[in-house]
Design an enzyme around this catalytic site. Structure first.
Site, PDB file in Angstrom:
ATOM      1  CG  ASP A  31     -32.977 -23.014  -7.787  1.00 43.80           C
ATOM      2  OD1 ASP A  31     -33.003 -21.768  -7.422  1.00 43.80           O
ATOM      3  OD2 ASP A  31     -33.614 -23.609  -8.666  1.00 43.80           O
ATOM      4  CD  GLU A  83     -22.775 -33.582  17.036  1.00 44.87           C
ATOM      5  OE1 GLU A  83     -22.496 -34.301  16.198  1.00 44.87           O
ATOM      6  OE2 GLU A  83     -24.101 -33.262  17.124  1.00 44.87           O
ATOM      7  CB  CYS A 120     -27.964 -33.701  17.278  1.00 50.68           C
ATOM      8  SG  CYS A 120     -26.898 -33.324  15.671  1.00 50.68           S
ATOM      9  CB  THR A 163     -27.058 -28.448   6.821  1.00 53.06           C
ATOM     10  OG1 THR A 163     -25.980 -29.439   7.109  1.00 53.06           O
ATOM     11  CG2 THR A 163     -27.760 -29.017   5.701  1.00 53.06           C
ATOM     12  CB  SER A 211     -27.417 -38.936   8.224  1.00 46.76           C
ATOM     13  OG  SER A 211     -27.567 -37.756   7.673  1.00 46.76           O
ATOM     14  CG  HIS A 244     -32.051 -33.413  15.582  1.00 45.45           C
ATOM     15  ND1 HIS A 244     -31.226 -32.183  15.882  1.00 45.45           N
ATOM     16  CD2 HIS A 244     -31.425 -34.138  14.579  1.00 45.45           C
ATOM     17  CE1 HIS A 244     -30.232 -32.262  15.156  1.00 45.45           C
ATOM     18  NE2 HIS A 244     -30.164 -33.330  14.422  1.00 45.45           N
ATOM     19  CE  LYS A 253     -36.213 -35.600   3.030  1.00 46.57           C
ATOM     20  NZ  LYS A 253     -36.740 -35.560   1.492  1.00 46.57           N
ATOM     21  CG  ASN A 328     -27.443 -28.940  12.550  1.00 44.06           C
ATOM     22  OD1 ASN A 328     -28.019 -29.121  13.521  1.00 44.06           O
ATOM     23  ND2 ASN A 328     -26.998 -30.321  11.982  1.00 44.06           N
ATOM     24  CB  SER A 364     -25.491 -39.096  13.575  1.00 43.53           C
ATOM     25  OG  SER A 364     -26.256 -38.276  12.815  1.00 43.53           O
TER      26      SER A 364
END
Ligand code: COA
Length: 445
Positions: A31, A83, A120, A163, A211, A244, A253, A328, A364
């Site tokens: 979707d 990275e 990151c 992402t 993560s 970030h 969140k 990202n 991470s």
């Protein structure tokens, strides 16, 4: 005490675009709203055939040096955070300096160059290194060039494919900065975690759901550590809170968790109590499970309150505007969040000078850092110089089949020749490999 911080920045997006709801979701049988509403993404940027972390970083740095009227002699340090490096020994900063030396008189032989790695968060760590170098008085009146550059690609079929992104942010760190002054107030949350890693491989091994949990856990620790040396944080203290942003849904969140933390034991919590009750306190529950369930229910209610929505709309939402369109950028992500916030303020004519930002960085593996910044007097003139909207609009819109070719082209284990989708103009391009397997570059007029 001399103010030290970010004097100016420039952004370079990969020149290709993958439309996530329009092109990617239908191919995956998903979707489109998983992208627009769930992850909060419209598109990902990708590097064209002639682009990579060196060209994007060098192109952003050249724009920055030109705009600020700088010569190599003005730069005493070049740090690259990435990275996505392709060499375990020779740092990307040497390649970028080599590119810049093709177009400038003089050289960077006097400049200390390095490469920072901690997923990151390395871009923010490089800013810290530059700040410390200047504060220690070792800079001999020179500024530092900090470049965060990444191609955030995942193996095809990995959930992370949703992402991805590619781009670079170049930042000039100097005394008496025009954009933001960094402060000595910092907090860390750092632990040995296995959420995302690349053990000598190009594409990450990633436990995506884990993560996200680790991001929030380390960020919470970092806020508590920050508050151990500052006043308690309060929602009204900061004009913006750039986090970030691996994808905007992650910041949704983090913003809610941060707000719940900041309003605890304040008149805001009391005024919301009539509507949703006070926040659950662990001592009032028989066990941890019951407490966590109560917290989840409370957060669901909190996020629907007018107070929270208004705060989120003003302080967090503007930080996500660039990320929504590019995806990202790993080390550059938090820095495009700051740029998006300042851009939004400039566009609405808001005077931000002297106001504070709270910046939440994360890498991470895992580490979070919270630090405070103060917006400098000439911030609006600096931000007005950005052309990131034009760059975003001018990207070539890939079909799904073209996306797969571009992904293969940038896969280090494959040798795929494809035509450029865009015509390089006044930029550094990747030209191939030299005698020792080094990557080679040239400037195209
Ligand atoms: N309409 C609205 N929302 C939808 C939806 C729809 N049709 N379909 C899904 N969503 C929501 C989901 O509910 C979820 O939101 P939530 O977490 O708030 O519940 C979100 O969209 C993502 O959907 P999900 O099914 O969880 O996606 P996924 O299994 O593809 O995984 C990641 C998403 C981020 C875990 C994955 O892309 C990944 O591993 N990324 C790389 C790692 C990373 O970036 N980690 C972040 C910390 S650094």
């Amino acid at each position: 005490m001399t103010a030290v911080g970010i004097d100016a920045l420039e952004i370079w997006t990969g020149k290709l675009k993958l439309d996530l709801p329009g092109t990617f979701a239908p191919q995956k049988g998903e979707d489109p709203e998983k992208y627009t509403k769930g992850l909060g993404l419209n598109a990902s940027s990708f590097p064209d055939a002639h682009e990579d972390i060196v060209t994007m970083g060098a192109n952003a740095a050249k724009r920055l040096m030109e705009r600020k009227g700088l010569a190599p002699d003005d730069i005493g340090r070049i740090d690259v955070a990435t990275e996505s490096a392709f060499d375990n020994s020779k740092p990307v900063s040497t390649y970028i300096a080599g590119c810049l030396e093709q177009v400038y008189d003089g050289d960077f032989h006097h400049a200390n160059k390095g490469e920072r790695k901690f997923a990151c968060i390395a871009g923010t760590q490089s800013l810290d290194d530059a700040y410390n170098w200047i504060k220690a008085g070792r800079n001999r009146d020179r500024a530092a060039l900090v470049i965060a550059t990444d191609t955030a690609l995942y193996a095809r079929g990995d959930p992370g494919e949703a992402t991805q992104g590619a781009g670079a942010v170049a930042m000039l760190v100097d005394e008496d900065p025009d954009l933001v002054e960094l402060s000595t107030e910092q907090g860390y949350g750092s632990a040995d975690e296995t959420d995302f890693l690349k053990p000598n491989q190009q594409f990450p091994s990633v436990d995506g759901k884990r993560s996200m949990q680790v991001y929030l856990a380390r960020m919470r620790e970092a806020v508590e550590d920050f508050e151990s040396i500052s006043d308690p944080t309060h929602p009204e203290d900061f004009a913006y809170i750039p986090f970030h942003t691996p994808f905007p849904g992650m910041v949704r969140k983090a913003g809610l968790l941060g707000y719940r933390h900041m309003i605890r034991n304040t008149p805001i919590e009391e005024s919301l109590a009539e509507e949703i009750g006070l926040q659950p306190r662990e001592d009032d529950y028989a066990d941890r499970e019951a407490y966590e369930e109560a917290i989840r229910e409370h957060m669901d209610e909190l996020k629907s309150t007018d107070e929270y929505r208004e705060w989120y709309g003003e302080v967090i939402e503007p930080t996500l505007a660039i990320s929504r369109e590019v995806g990202n950028w790993y080390t550059g992500s938090v820095h495009i969040a700051r740029a998006a916030a300042l851009k939004s303020a400039a566009e609405s004519g808001r005077d931000l000078a002297g106001e504070r930002l709270l910046v939440g960085s994360y890498g991470s593996g895992a580490q979070a850092e919270i630090h405070a910044e103060t917006v400098a007097d000439d911030w609006a003139e600096e931000i007005d110089e950005l052309n990131v909207d034009e760059q975003i609009d001018e990207r070539y819109d890939l079909s799904f089949a073209e996306y797969e070719k571009v992904h293969d082209r940038h896969n280090h284990d494959k040798t795929i020749d494809i035509e450029d989708f865009t015509v390089p103009e006044e930029e550094f391009v990747f030209t191939g490999w030299g005698r020792m397997n080094e990557r080679t570059y040239e400037y195209v007029e």
